[in-house]
Design an enzyme around this catalytic site. Sequence first.
Site, PDB file in Angstrom:
ATOM      1  N   ASN A  41      -3.987  14.559  -6.415  1.00 28.58           N
ATOM      2  CA  ASN A  41      -4.971  13.478  -6.458  1.00 28.58           C
ATOM      3  C   ASN A  41      -5.676  13.396  -5.110  1.00 28.58           C
ATOM      4  O   ASN A  41      -5.107  12.917  -4.131  1.00 28.58           O
ATOM      5  CB  ASN A  41      -4.272  12.158  -6.795  1.00 28.58           C
ATOM      6  CG  ASN A  41      -5.223  10.987  -6.849  1.00 28.58           C
ATOM      7  OD1 ASN A  41      -6.450  11.155  -6.884  1.00 28.58           O
ATOM      8  ND2 ASN A  41      -4.678   9.780  -6.850  1.00 28.58           N
ATOM      9  N   LYS A  79      -8.066  11.513  -4.332  1.00 28.29           N
ATOM     10  CA  LYS A  79      -8.526  10.144  -4.111  1.00 28.29           C
ATOM     11  C   LYS A  79      -9.990  10.172  -3.634  1.00 28.29           C
ATOM     12  O   LYS A  79     -10.743  11.048  -4.024  1.00 28.29           O
ATOM     13  CB  LYS A  79      -7.590   9.404  -3.156  1.00 28.29           C
ATOM     14  CG  LYS A  79      -6.138   9.425  -3.641  1.00 28.29           C
ATOM     15  CD  LYS A  79      -5.227   8.534  -2.829  1.00 28.29           C
ATOM     16  CE  LYS A  79      -3.805   8.595  -3.372  1.00 28.29           C
ATOM     17  NZ  LYS A  79      -2.903   7.675  -2.652  1.00 28.29           N
ATOM     18  N   HIS A 135      -3.221   4.445 -11.893  1.00 29.92           N
ATOM     19  CA  HIS A 135      -2.724   4.658 -10.531  1.00 29.92           C
ATOM     20  C   HIS A 135      -2.546   3.316  -9.830  1.00 29.92           C
ATOM     21  O   HIS A 135      -3.287   2.363 -10.083  1.00 29.92           O
ATOM     22  CB  HIS A 135      -3.691   5.553  -9.755  1.00 29.92           C
ATOM     23  CG  HIS A 135      -3.145   6.021  -8.450  1.00 29.92           C
ATOM     24  ND1 HIS A 135      -3.167   5.249  -7.308  1.00 29.92           N
ATOM     25  CD2 HIS A 135      -2.536   7.186  -8.101  1.00 29.92           C
ATOM     26  CE1 HIS A 135      -2.604   5.919  -6.322  1.00 29.92           C
ATOM     27  NE2 HIS A 135      -2.211   7.089  -6.772  1.00 29.92           N
ATOM     28  N   GLU A 155      -3.320   2.238  -7.047  1.00 30.93           N
ATOM     29  CA  GLU A 155      -4.499   1.725  -6.351  1.00 30.93           C
ATOM     30  C   GLU A 155      -5.494   1.105  -7.331  1.00 30.93           C
ATOM     31  O   GLU A 155      -6.193   0.143  -6.992  1.00 30.93           O
ATOM     32  CB  GLU A 155      -5.141   2.851  -5.534  1.00 30.93           C
ATOM     33  CG  GLU A 155      -4.283   3.231  -4.346  1.00 30.93           C
ATOM     34  CD  GLU A 155      -4.499   4.637  -3.841  1.00 30.93           C
ATOM     35  OE1 GLU A 155      -3.787   5.030  -2.904  1.00 30.93           O
ATOM     36  OE2 GLU A 155      -5.370   5.350  -4.378  1.00 30.93           O
ATOM     37  N   GLU A 197       5.414   6.338  -9.740  1.00 36.01           N
ATOM     38  CA  GLU A 197       5.000   6.231  -8.342  1.00 36.01           C
ATOM     39  C   GLU A 197       5.385   4.863  -7.805  1.00 36.01           C
ATOM     40  O   GLU A 197       4.678   3.878  -8.040  1.00 36.01           O
ATOM     41  CB  GLU A 197       3.497   6.471  -8.209  1.00 36.01           C
ATOM     42  CG  GLU A 197       2.626   5.746  -9.244  1.00 36.01           C
ATOM     43  CD  GLU A 197       1.183   5.634  -8.796  1.00 36.01           C
ATOM     44  OE1 GLU A 197       0.748   6.444  -7.977  1.00 36.01           O
ATOM     45  OE2 GLU A 197       0.505   4.710  -9.265  1.00 36.01           O
ATOM     46  N   GLY A 213       1.489   5.839   0.668  1.00 37.38           N
ATOM     47  CA  GLY A 213       0.758   5.670   1.914  1.00 37.38           C
ATOM     48  C   GLY A 213       1.407   4.738   2.914  1.00 37.38           C
ATOM     49  O   GLY A 213       0.754   4.252   3.832  1.00 37.38           O
ATOM     50  N   SER A 259       4.970   9.019  -1.776  1.00 34.20           N
ATOM     51  CA  SER A 259       4.472   9.782  -0.636  1.00 34.20           C
ATOM     52  C   SER A 259       5.393  10.951  -0.319  1.00 34.20           C
ATOM     53  O   SER A 259       6.595  10.788  -0.200  1.00 34.20           O
ATOM     54  CB  SER A 259       4.367   8.881   0.594  1.00 34.20           C
ATOM     55  OG  SER A 259       3.413   7.870   0.393  1.00 34.20           O
TER      56      SER A 259
END
Length: 264
Positions: free
Chosen positions: A10, A12, A94, A96, A164, A170, A210
């Site tokens: 990904n 991003k 996701h 985010e 995830e 991150g 991560s």
Amino acid sequence: MPRQFFVGGNFKMNGSLESISKIVTTLNEGNITAPTEVVIAPPSLYLLSVKDKIRKEIAVSAQNSYIIASGAFTGEISPHQLKDAGIPWVIIGHSERRTLFGDTDKLVAQKTKTALDAGLSVILCIGETLEERESNKTIAVVEKQLAAVKAEISDWKNVVIAYEPVWAIGTGKVATSAQAQEVHHALRGWLSKEIGQDVAQSTRIIYGGSVSAKNSKELGEHLSHVFQLVRMIAAQPDVDGFLVGGASLKPEFIEIINAGSEKA
């Protein structure tokens, strides 16, 4: 039949024409030795360019899609448009998207259904926050997220589940191989109970926390290099691959892809 190892990259909202072209060249020339299914997700602006240039063994994915085929939805991308453009995959849910853009469990489920109905394959992301993990709610949270999808779809053959943990995206915090296996095992148990044993055994569940050289030292005193962690996680019986973020922009992505050899 054993589940084929799966690695998604990904990108991003990162990259330029020049830098993404270099990534594509690295992947095209890279020595991929494991029988791994590889899917990369560049920003939507670069999807067609990457699709035309990447080696045929690597598929391309969008990072998101909407629940409507067409209409007055400025800035959105339709799964039907992705299918029309020859983009076979999409990432849905996701963390985010959930935390920054308000994608609820219900919306994620609807997006998943629309994408599957359009003929796309879906990387379905689920995971808990740090507060939820510390409150021992991890399993309840991820099962709730899957239950929302179950209410919308009946055919799971084109779904890859990406666990995830939000607290490991991150942040420098990373799940251990045992923590990853524990959740993946619980997810497979939920699939078996709620969907069926065949789906539980055939559905790939990949890890999306991560993983980078920078944070590898936090994974244990005996793990001095990121690829030791990758191999340890990959070797877990219920871990079928990775959804990689920043590391997919670097040459080390090839080594993560080749971690699939741990399943051999």
